[in-house]
Design a protein around this motif. Sequence first.
Motif, PDB file in Angstrom:
ATOM      1  N   THR A   6       0.835  -1.198   0.000  1.00  0.00           N
ATOM      2  CA  THR A   6       0.000   0.000   0.000  1.00  0.00           C
ATOM      3  C   THR A   6       0.870   1.248   0.000  1.00  0.00           C
ATOM      4  N   GLY A   7       1.856   1.271   0.878  1.00  0.00           N
ATOM      5  CA  GLY A   7       2.742   2.430   0.961  1.00  0.00           C
ATOM      6  C   GLY A   7       3.508   2.655  -0.324  1.00  0.00           C
ATOM      7  N   ASN A  85      -4.988  18.166  -9.482  1.00  0.00           N
ATOM      8  CA  ASN A  85      -3.792  17.444  -9.075  1.00  0.00           C
ATOM      9  C   ASN A  85      -3.521  17.628  -7.580  1.00  0.00           C
ATOM     10  N   THR A  86      -3.710  18.851  -7.086  1.00  0.00           N
ATOM     11  CA  THR A  86      -3.505  19.141  -5.668  1.00  0.00           C
ATOM     12  C   THR A  86      -4.487  18.350  -4.810  1.00  0.00           C
ATOM     13  N   MET A  87      -5.739  18.288  -5.240  1.00  0.00           N
ATOM     14  CA  MET A  87      -6.742  17.523  -4.486  1.00  0.00           C
ATOM     15  C   MET A  87      -6.378  16.040  -4.444  1.00  0.00           C
ATOM     16  N   LYS A  88      -5.933  15.492  -5.563  1.00  0.00           N
ATOM     17  CA  LYS A  88      -5.547  14.081  -5.611  1.00  0.00           C
ATOM     18  C   LYS A  88      -4.352  13.815  -4.707  1.00  0.00           C
ATOM     19  N   PHE A  89      -3.370  14.719  -4.718  1.00  0.00           N
ATOM     20  CA  PHE A  89      -2.192  14.542  -3.882  1.00  0.00           C
ATOM     21  C   PHE A  89      -2.573  14.596  -2.405  1.00  0.00           C
ATOM     22  N   ASN A  90      -3.412  15.550  -2.032  1.00  0.00           N
ATOM     23  CA  ASN A  90      -3.853  15.659  -0.642  1.00  0.00           C
ATOM     24  C   ASN A  90      -4.611  14.425  -0.192  1.00  0.00           C
ATOM     25  N   LEU A  91      -5.426  13.866  -1.067  1.00  0.00           N
ATOM     26  CA  LEU A  91      -6.150  12.644  -0.741  1.00  0.00           C
ATOM     27  C   LEU A  91      -5.182  11.475  -0.531  1.00  0.00           C
ATOM     28  N   ALA A  92      -4.203  11.342  -1.403  1.00  0.00           N
ATOM     29  CA  ALA A  92      -3.219  10.265  -1.264  1.00  0.00           C
ATOM     30  C   ALA A  92      -2.420  10.434   0.027  1.00  0.00           C
ATOM     31  N   GLU A  99      -3.147   5.084   7.017  1.00  0.00           N
ATOM     32  CA  GLU A  99      -2.496   3.779   7.075  1.00  0.00           C
ATOM     33  C   GLU A  99      -1.479   3.735   8.215  1.00  0.00           C
ATOM     34  N   LEU A 100      -0.714   4.789   8.373  1.00  0.00           N
ATOM     35  CA  LEU A 100       0.268   4.849   9.455  1.00  0.00           C
ATOM     36  C   LEU A 100      -0.410   4.920  10.821  1.00  0.00           C
ATOM     37  N   LYS A 101      -1.531   5.611  10.891  1.00  0.00           N
ATOM     38  CA  LYS A 101      -2.291   5.679  12.145  1.00  0.00           C
ATOM     39  C   LYS A 101      -2.793   4.288  12.531  1.00  0.00           C
TER      40      LYS A 101
END
Length: 112
Positions: A6-7, A85-92, A99-101
Amino acid sequence: MTLDQTGLQLGNYMSYLSQRQEVIASNIANADTPGYQTRDVEMPADFSSAMQAAGTSIVEAPNLPNRNDGNNVSIDREARLLSENTMKFNLAAQMVRLELKNVRSAIEEGRA
């Protein structure tokens, strides 16, 4: 799917988005350069392969009308792409944090 997979996939996707952000910024910077042709980062047709391979190629954006000076950059188009693109990056990035949480929560439960 494991955390490693995933990472890695999210990291590759974020690398693609970062490269695309650079290309869009370059298009905006060259909006007044005579003869400059709009570029974009090619996204593979198969989304899963795009997630696995961070390497992408930069291509000229097709079917955009040229101005008299030969430039075909549309600031409106580039601003829209930049925003998407910014929205997609923020979502990722949010997905990576989640995942880390989850991993941290599992570790802390194991200690108790």
